[in-house]
Design an enzyme around this catalytic site. Structure first.
Site, short mmCIF file in Angstrom:
data_model
loop_
_atom_site.label_atom_id
_atom_site.label_comp_id
_atom_site.label_asym_id
_atom_site.label_seq_id
_atom_site.Cartn_x
_atom_site.Cartn_y
_atom_site.Cartn_z
N SER A 6 -15.05 88.54 -10.50
CA SER A 6 -15.30 89.81 -10.16
C SER A 6 -16.65 90.35 -10.21
O SER A 6 -17.59 90.11 -9.31
CB SER A 6 -13.82 90.02 -10.63
OG SER A 6 -13.21 92.30 -10.33
N HIS A 8 -9.52 94.65 -6.16
CA HIS A 8 -9.59 93.62 -5.44
C HIS A 8 -8.95 94.47 -4.43
O HIS A 8 -7.67 92.74 -3.89
CB HIS A 8 -9.52 92.63 -5.58
CG HIS A 8 -11.60 92.89 -6.43
ND1 HIS A 8 -11.94 91.95 -6.14
CD2 HIS A 8 -11.12 92.12 -8.33
CE1 HIS A 8 -13.24 92.47 -7.56
NE2 HIS A 8 -12.44 92.25 -8.17
#
Length: 304
Positions: free
Chosen positions: A80, A184
């Protein structure tokens, strides 16, 4: 989190400069701010990337000189937001640019999280992969992180996550995550546009270290591709399972997780069981980290 790192020579000045670059008081948030304050992703993301970069400096040479260069035989990857720190270590971005972009990213994702219906994320641990994904589809949730080792992170509406927790897939447990929204996923579309605008002033550079992209485990070979991936991943799932597979295919033998560490080393225990691991949680772990680098790294070794 930062207090022990700030005790290292030169660290205080480095973090003050990083705070100036990000516009976030990293020292205050890393020492005295409470959990609610740093849960704001506009605070958490710069804090995470700065801590990762600082811990890398602590391992590789310190805060007063540039760390020694790694080589194309080394591998870096980030989960991430950690991909920005990985990109800096790989040479795709310089340190200051990574810090500038993470501030933009964090603020944009915080804003996207506040818009519309409240969303969140929950870890789904265990269960059969196909059953887990089928259950998420039933609830209109997204598998935002596929981490390997029997862990998937679901993202979407709070109502859907509550239903998932109330009726999880067989042999799985659901753990709510303390995050601001459904990262996401398409919910982060506005943040993608903001970050895309911010990188137009960045100069793409060819990575000097093998950089593994968290969207698909591919090796990033050009600066332009790398920047595009850093932008797009904000709204795309993280496939850390594929990153692990790429590391295995590349013959990685030692894994150093930068601070704040523990989660990825724990995943690697299950997905890369033959790889030696060090989780750099505090300066107390520096001797083990440096030993790992000395024995497994290619930095100072003749290339095959």
């Amino acid at each position: 989190m930062l207090r022990p790192w700030l005790a290292l020579p030169g660290a205080g000045a480095w973090f003050e400069q990083a705070s100036s670059t990000t516009g976030v008081d990293l020292v205050r948030h890393g020492t005295v701010s409470d959990a609610k304050t740093i849960r704001d992703t506009a605070v958490a993301q710069p804090l995470l990337v700065a801590t990762a970069l600082a811990s890398a400096r602590a391992v590789l040479d310190g805060f007063t000189t540039d760390p020694w260069p790694m080589t194309s035989a080394d591998v870096t990857a980030g989960h991430s937001v950690g991909e920005l720190a990985a990109a800096a270590l790989a040479g795709l971005l310089d340190e200051g640019e990574a810090l500038r972009l993470v501030a933009v990213r964090g603020a944009a994702m915080a804003e996207a999280s506040r818009a519309g219906t409240p969303t969140g994320m929950s870890a789904v641990v265990g269960g059969e992969a196909d059953q887990v994904l089928a259950r998420l589809a039933e609830l209109d949730l997204v598998a935002a992180n596929v981490n390997g080792g029997g862990q998937v992170v679901a993202a979407g509406s709070l109502e859907g996550l509550a239903e998932l927790a109330a009726a999880p897939p067989a042999r799985a447990r659901v753990v709510p995550l303390q995050v601001a929204g459904a990262f996401h996923t398409p919910v982060m579309g506005p943040a993608v546009a903001t970050l895309a605008a911010a990188v137009t002033t960045s100069v793409p550079r060819t990575p000097q270290v093998t950089l593994v992209a968290n969207a698909d485990g591919a090796q990033v070979t050009t600066g332009t591709d790398g920047l595009a991936r850093l932008v797009a991943q904000v709204a795309r799932p993280v496939r850390w399972d594929l990153c692990g597979q790429t590391m295995a295919d590349l013959g990685v033998t030692g894994l150093l997780e930068l601070a704040p560490a523990g989660v990825l080393a724990g995943l690697a225990r299950r997905t890369l069981p033959d790889v030696e691991r060090v989780a750099l949680k505090s300066p107390d772990d520096l001797p083990a980290a440096r030993d790992l680098v000395a024995r497994h790294g290619r930095t100072h070794q003749e290339q095959p």
